[in-house]
Scaffold this motif. Structure first.
Motif, PDB file in Angstrom:
ATOM      1  N   TRP A 119       0.845  -1.188   0.000  1.00 52.55           N
ATOM      2  CA  TRP A 119       0.000   0.000   0.000  1.00 52.55           C
ATOM      3  C   TRP A 119       0.887   1.248   0.000  1.00 52.55           C
ATOM      4  CZ3 TRP A 119      -5.261  -0.147  -0.405  1.00 52.55           C
ATOM      5  CH2 TRP A 119      -5.876  -1.383  -0.217  1.00 52.55           C
ATOM      6  N   TYR A 135     -13.154  -6.843  -1.963  1.00 52.15           N
ATOM      7  CA  TYR A 135     -12.360  -6.144  -0.960  1.00 52.15           C
ATOM      8  C   TYR A 135     -13.316  -5.638   0.118  1.00 52.15           C
ATOM      9  CZ  TYR A 135      -9.186  -6.100  -4.946  1.00 52.15           C
ATOM     10  OH  TYR A 135      -8.406  -6.466  -6.017  1.00 52.15           O
ATOM     11  N   GLY A 142     -13.589  -3.483   3.707  1.00 53.51           N
ATOM     12  CA  GLY A 142     -13.004  -2.567   4.677  1.00 53.51           C
ATOM     13  C   GLY A 142     -13.719  -2.669   6.007  1.00 53.51           C
ATOM     14  N   ILE A 181      -8.388  -4.514   6.340  1.00 49.53           N
ATOM     15  CA  ILE A 181      -8.951  -4.913   5.051  1.00 49.53           C
ATOM     16  C   ILE A 181      -8.861  -6.424   4.884  1.00 49.53           C
ATOM     17  CG2 ILE A 181      -8.660  -4.758   2.542  1.00 49.53           C
ATOM     18  CD1 ILE A 181      -7.907  -1.949   2.785  1.00 49.53           C
ATOM     19  N   ILE A 187     -10.943   1.309   8.508  1.00 42.80           N
ATOM     20  CA  ILE A 187     -11.133   1.737   7.131  1.00 42.80           C
ATOM     21  C   ILE A 187     -12.471   2.460   7.034  1.00 42.80           C
ATOM     22  CG2 ILE A 187     -11.251   1.007   4.730  1.00 42.80           C
ATOM     23  CD1 ILE A 187      -8.543   0.532   6.163  1.00 42.80           C
ATOM     24  N   LYS A 196     -13.624   4.308   4.199  1.00 46.87           N
ATOM     25  CA  LYS A 196     -14.244   4.321   2.879  1.00 46.87           C
ATOM     26  C   LYS A 196     -13.306   3.654   1.896  1.00 46.87           C
ATOM     27  CE  LYS A 196     -16.771   7.609  -0.067  1.00 46.87           C
ATOM     28  NZ  LYS A 196     -17.182   9.022  -0.201  1.00 46.87           N
ATOM     29  N   MET A 197     -13.872   3.008   0.860  1.00 46.53           N
ATOM     30  CA  MET A 197     -13.074   2.358  -0.172  1.00 46.53           C
ATOM     31  C   MET A 197     -13.683   2.652  -1.533  1.00 46.53           C
ATOM     32  SD  MET A 197     -12.723  -1.403   1.587  1.00 46.53           S
ATOM     33  CE  MET A 197     -11.745  -2.064   0.259  1.00 46.53           C
ATOM     34  N   TYR A 229      -8.457   2.555  -3.500  1.00 43.22           N
ATOM     35  CA  TYR A 229      -8.187   3.626  -2.543  1.00 43.22           C
ATOM     36  C   TYR A 229      -8.938   3.339  -1.252  1.00 43.22           C
ATOM     37  CZ  TYR A 229      -6.248   6.430  -6.354  1.00 43.22           C
ATOM     38  OH  TYR A 229      -5.480   6.892  -7.398  1.00 43.22           O
ATOM     39  N   VAL A 230      -8.274   3.578  -0.125  1.00 34.06           N
ATOM     40  CA  VAL A 230      -8.934   3.441   1.173  1.00 34.06           C
ATOM     41  C   VAL A 230      -8.705   4.716   1.979  1.00 34.06           C
ATOM     42  CG1 VAL A 230      -8.759   0.938   1.228  1.00 34.06           C
ATOM     43  CG2 VAL A 230      -6.945   2.285   2.228  1.00 34.06           C
ATOM     44  N   THR A 264      -8.682   6.057   5.665  1.00 35.88           N
ATOM     45  CA  THR A 264      -8.530   5.459   6.983  1.00 35.88           C
ATOM     46  C   THR A 264      -8.976   6.419   8.071  1.00 35.88           C
ATOM     47  OG1 THR A 264      -6.275   6.265   7.335  1.00 35.88           O
ATOM     48  CG2 THR A 264      -6.535   4.200   6.126  1.00 35.88           C
ATOM     49  N   ARG A 283      -3.408   3.817  -1.178  1.00 32.35           N
ATOM     50  CA  ARG A 283      -3.854   3.137  -2.390  1.00 32.35           C
ATOM     51  C   ARG A 283      -2.935   1.965  -2.711  1.00 32.35           C
ATOM     52  NH1 ARG A 283      -2.463   6.540  -7.912  1.00 32.35           N
ATOM     53  NH2 ARG A 283      -0.193   6.317  -7.829  1.00 32.35           N
TER      54      ARG A 283
END
Length: 956
Positions: free
Chosen positions: A294, A902, A904, A909, A931, A933-934, A942-943, A945, A952
């Motif tokens: 990441w 994936y 979150g 993750i 997490i 949002k993804m 993209y996450v 945190t 990313r």
């Protein structure tokens, strides 16, 4: 409003000799008792870490599979072969591709889903101009009248068969890339306008394709060029660079065009874009995609809440901070800032919720810290002796909430912890502890000249000891303020030097006690002689501290002039005459939510001070008069060395990303970023109320939607706010209950609302293309018209999503687990109510994908992830760990290989390679934080945190 529900105090002495332990820790969950929550934290993370880290195996069954295929058979099926038959068939669409190799097969089955591996053999000597290593498996989709790539397919290891993981029966073909120079260039041009022709009307799309065919494959000039051997060699060199050289034999180039005949006529007969445009250059699985780490991408110029600051007492050039949800950070060589950068030093600590730090005077590698979520147990104490590479958790039985740590200035083994249940003392580095005071101790200060002299505060009382707190009757009550006994917000600070440069001693030590907004000062080491304790006024904070049971206060005395004092809560005050007069220092960045969590003066450099705020850490070189200059930009403040937040990546940012451009929310304000990888964000001019949730319009690049005080607004990048509707979205977390119809020609937008709890609805507009504007009278015009599409009298919608298989179909889920479906949002008929989702826990997110031709729905929430393979009629629980305490906030299917999911969660993750049947950790080097949002954009996942910015990872 901050609250701290403290239990009744006990007058009994408690002692503990607890051995240090290294333990796991994660986000606390309200409602659990102390022991239950602590055990649940450890169980959650231990179970996740025990899961196997899974990388998808090569699905190629190997050359031995050919032994099972008869000479007259076209291939075989591996897996569930009950009632499944494989036969040779004709090509259902003969003129669809330049890359056919005359291998066509049909899988027949009585079952709707066939999860198997299909193997088809071929003769490598009959490929013509089709590149061997480009071969992939395709399925003919009768509904779309075209071939679709089987993502998980490839060339067999022996080079004479193709394998592919299939989910449905039907007709299949082996297709590759034709390396004829003119075909290659035609494919290149068609690929470059693939998105355009896909969106265009079918008639227009064919006209565009035919034009390209006439320009290249039907051109006599091009035909003359390719007759030249030297020209062909140059073209082959270019083709090789792109990944697919022309096949050769001992005589040179293989002749022919793969049996296509007249390439011009064939091209003009293409019914749609050739399916080989979907063939990737990189085979599946790509090891690079699964091995890359990441990448942190900021924000590099914004910081989150800094709760504490600590200087290396023996050096002014090393600064430490504790940031909420972000852990401890160190800035080396502060004098060289901004050339130097912050470094996280608590990555091995699971919670990353450090609140207070204390650095040993003589060795900056020895650091004590404690961590917890606000107002939640357990509080955890940590110690490192190597600058943060390894931290050890220390247990103090019965201490409750911690308030402050103090380390002996010359002996790092002696440490004090001020806590809810008393003052605790250790003389062996935290191995054993003794309670040396039994009141609720809010703060502690050690005399700078004599470490046996210690001051502590217990609510409205100030105590002092001359024996390090040890022995009977060690503590003397110095002062008791005439205050409400429920005081839980108090600080103490000690002077160092007098203004004339002489050292203060115990007899003339300046002591300042701050209780909520009230300031008391003593100039005789706390003794009631001379003027004794003097009341120096009540500071006028914006929010009355009586409304808070507990609040973090900032207080310090200038070590070179005891008349200069800084004190703050949501306003920072300064006095230069010992508290007789106070002046307010303007709020940083005009941020109404900013509070001052800690302030310290440098003990070695006159005039130098540091301030911890909810938007980062700042520096003053004039004893706290100037922390920023009005009119200076954030970048200018960083360059001037007053704003110390460059690369202190602690922002709690929720972002929506479009083509590497982004808009995000941070502390309720809107920020824009022109290039997400730059890490530089700019605040919009909107200075209105707090904003929650942001949604990017997937159809209209540069448009975003936010909710402001239950009203919907559109934002045109980079910050042009337009009123959009007098209603509020009701989604929890960082997901808006909003969906945009991406069909060509459609301007439909759906939005969930919540008028009066628990009532809500789904609203629809067919005018999503409208752009509102303010007329000269200040009234908004050209607003889209919204109408009610679904009324919910006893609930509200938390998520809406459009089908990925059937254009115009939409799904919605409500707070109380109702599921709704509408087959065509254009239709005036009502939404269909599907069976209620099982369970009763909170739901957060709805995602949709297509796997094996079937629509899959996923719902994630608290302790649950559910999947439906039949359009929401029934659901299967697929959460990674059902018995843990995780919040599963977001689920994102892979944009191409939809079996990859994936997830979150509040503990990082997860990834699944088989549509949720099995899960593996996917954190790698990602910080151990929640997490928020993804999303997927331009080849990256993209996450966002909780407190460590945006990260990313390349996703193939």
């Amino acid at each position: 409003m901050e609250k701290n529900n403290l239990p009744e105090q006990s007058n009994s002495k408690k002692t503990s000799n607890n051995r240090s332990e290294i333990k796991d820790y994660e986000e606390n969950t309200p409602g659990l008792e102390f022991a239950d929550r602590e055990e649940q934290i450890r169980k959650t993370l231990n179970k996740k870490w025990a899961m196997p880290v899974y990388i998808p195996e090569n699905l190629d069954p190997g050359p031995a599979i050919l032994d099972k295929i008869g000479p007259k058979e076209i291939g075989t099926i591996i897996g569930d072969t009950k009632n499944v038959k494989l036969i040779t068939c004709k090509n259902p669409q003969e003129n669809a591709s330049f890359g056919f190799i005359d291998v066509f097969a049909r899988v027949e089955s009585k079952e709707e889903i066939v999860r198997s591996t299909l193997v088809l053999k071929f003769d490598p000597g009959k490929l013509g101009m089709v590149a061997l290593r480009s071969l992939r498996l395709f399925r003919f989709n009768p509904e779309k009248e075209g071939y679709e790539l089987i993502v998980r397919s490839g060339l067999g290891r022996q080079g004479n068969y193709v394998w592919g993981q299939i989910h449905q029966a039907g007709s299949f073909a082996v297709i590759g890339i034709n390396t004829d120079p003119l075909v290659q260039n035609t494919l290149h041009m068609l690929g470059s306008i693939k998105e355009v022709t896909a969106l265009a009307d079918p008639t227009v799309s064919k006209l565009i394709r035919d034009r390209l065919c006439l320009v290249i494959l039907c051109s006599s000039e091009f035909k003359e060029l390719v007759a030249n051997v030297e020209f062909i060699e140059k073209l082959d060199f270019i083709g090789s660079a792109k990944g697919y050289p022309m096949p050769r034999n001992s005589a040179g180039l293989l002749p022919g065009g793969g049996g296509l005949g007249n390439l011009c006529n064939f091209c003009l007969g293409l019914p749609r874009n050739p399916p080989e445009l979907d063939i990737p250059l990189i085979p599946f699985p790509d090891p690079v995609c699964y091995s890359t780490n990441w990448e942190s991408i900021g924000p590099i110029n914004l910081s989150g809440m800094v709760l504490d600051i600590a200087l290396n007492p023996s050096s002014s050039d090393v600064l430490y901070v504790a940031a909420l949800h972000s852990g401890a950070w160190r800035l080396n060589e502060v004098s060289d800032y901004p050339a130097t950068s912050w470094v996280p030093i608590s990555e091995s600590i699971l919670p990353n919720y450090l609140r207070k730090l204390s650095v040993f005077n003589l060795d900056q590698n020895v650091i004590y810290a404690f961590a917890s979520e606000p107002d939640q147990l357990p509080y955890l104490l940590y110690k490192t002796t190597n600058g943060g590479r390894i931290w050890h958790e220390i247990t103090i039985t019965g201490a409750g909430y911690y308030h402050q740590i103090a380390v002996h200035p010359t002996n790092p083994e002696i440490v004090y912890v001020a806590s809810q249940n008393g003052l605790f003392y250790s003389d062996d580095g935290g191995v054993g502890w003794n309670q040396i005071h039994d009141n609720n101790i809010m703060d502690i200060a050690i005399d700078p000249e004599d470490a046996s002299i210690i001051y502590i505060i217990s609510r409205n009382k100030v105590f002092k000891t001359f024996s390090g707190g040890l022995g009977a009757d060690a503590w003397e009550l110095l002062f008791e303020a005439d205050l409400d006994h429920s005081v839980y917000s108090a600080k103490i600070a000690l002077g160092n030097n007098n203004a004339d440069g002489s050292r203060q001693t115990d007899s003339n030590r300046t002591v300042v006690y701050m209780s909520k907004e009230r300031i008391y000062l003593n100039q005789h080491g706390g003794r009631n002689i001379g003027e004794g304790w003097q009341f120096k006024g009540a500071l006028a904070f914006n929010e009355p501290l009586d409304e808070f049971e507990t609040a973090e206060l900032a207080l310090d005395i200038n070590p070179f002039d005891p008349n200069i004092i800084l004190a703050g809560f949501d306003v920072l005050f300064r006095t230069s005459d010992g508290g007789d007069h106070w002046s307010a220092i303007e709020t940083f960045h005009h941020h109404e939510f900013n509070r001052y969590r800690a302030v310290i003066f440098d003990r070695n450099t006159s005039g130098l001070g540091y301030l911890a705020t909810e938007t980062g850490v700042f520096r003053s070189i004039d004893s706290g008069i100037t922390w920023y200059v009005e009119g200076f930009s954030r970048d200018e403040e960083i360059a001037a060395g007053r704003n110390l937040n460059l690369n202190l990546v602690t922002a709690d940012m929720s972002a929506a990303i479009q083509n590497d451009m982004a808009m995000g929310l941070f502390w309720g304000k809107v920020y824009s970023c022109a290039n997400i990888t730059s890490g530089n964000w700019d605040q919009s001019d909107h200075d209105g109320p707090y904003i929650n949730n942001i949604h990017a319009d997937p159809k209209r690049i540069g448009r975003y939607y936010v909710q402001i005080e239950r009203r919907q607004w559109m934002i045109i990048y980079p910050g042009d706010f337009r009123f959009y509707g007098d209603f509020g979205s009701a989604a929890p977390s960082d997901n808006m209950a909003m969906a945009v119809d991406e069909r060509r020609g459609s301007n439909i937008i759906l939005s969930g609302t919540r008028e009066v709890i628990p009532e809500g609805s789904i609203l629809i507009t067919r005018e999503g293309n409208k752009l509102p504007f303010l007329n000269p009278a200040g009234t908004w015009e050209n607003l889209p018209e919204w109408e009610e599409s679904l009324d919910l009298p006893s609930s509200y919608i938390i998520a809406i999503a459009f089908s990925k298989k059937t254009p115009g179909k939409a799904y919605a889920i409500s707070w109380n687990h109702d599921v709704y479906r509408k087959n065509n949002v254009d239709d005036s008929r009502s939404w269909e109510t599907l069976p209620k989702l099982p369970g009763s826990t909170a739901l957060y997110h709805l995602a949709i994908s297509v796997v094996g031709g079937r629509e899959c729905l996923y719902v994630s929430g608290y302790r649950t992830v559910k999947r439906s393979l039949n359009e929401g009629r029934t659901w299967l629980e697929i959460a990674p760990n059902l018995d843990d305490d995780s919040h599963y906030w977001f689920l994102v299917p892979h944009p191409i290989d939809n079996e990859i999911l994936y997830l979150g969660a509040s503990n990082g993750i997860y990834i699944s390679y088989d549509n949720g049947d099995h899960w593996s950790p996917f954190d790698m080097n990602l910080p151990k934080v929640r997490i928020r949002k993804m999303q997927y954009d331009n080849g990256y996942l993209y996450v966002c945190t909780r407190g460590r910015g945006i990260w990313r990872k390349r996703i193939c």
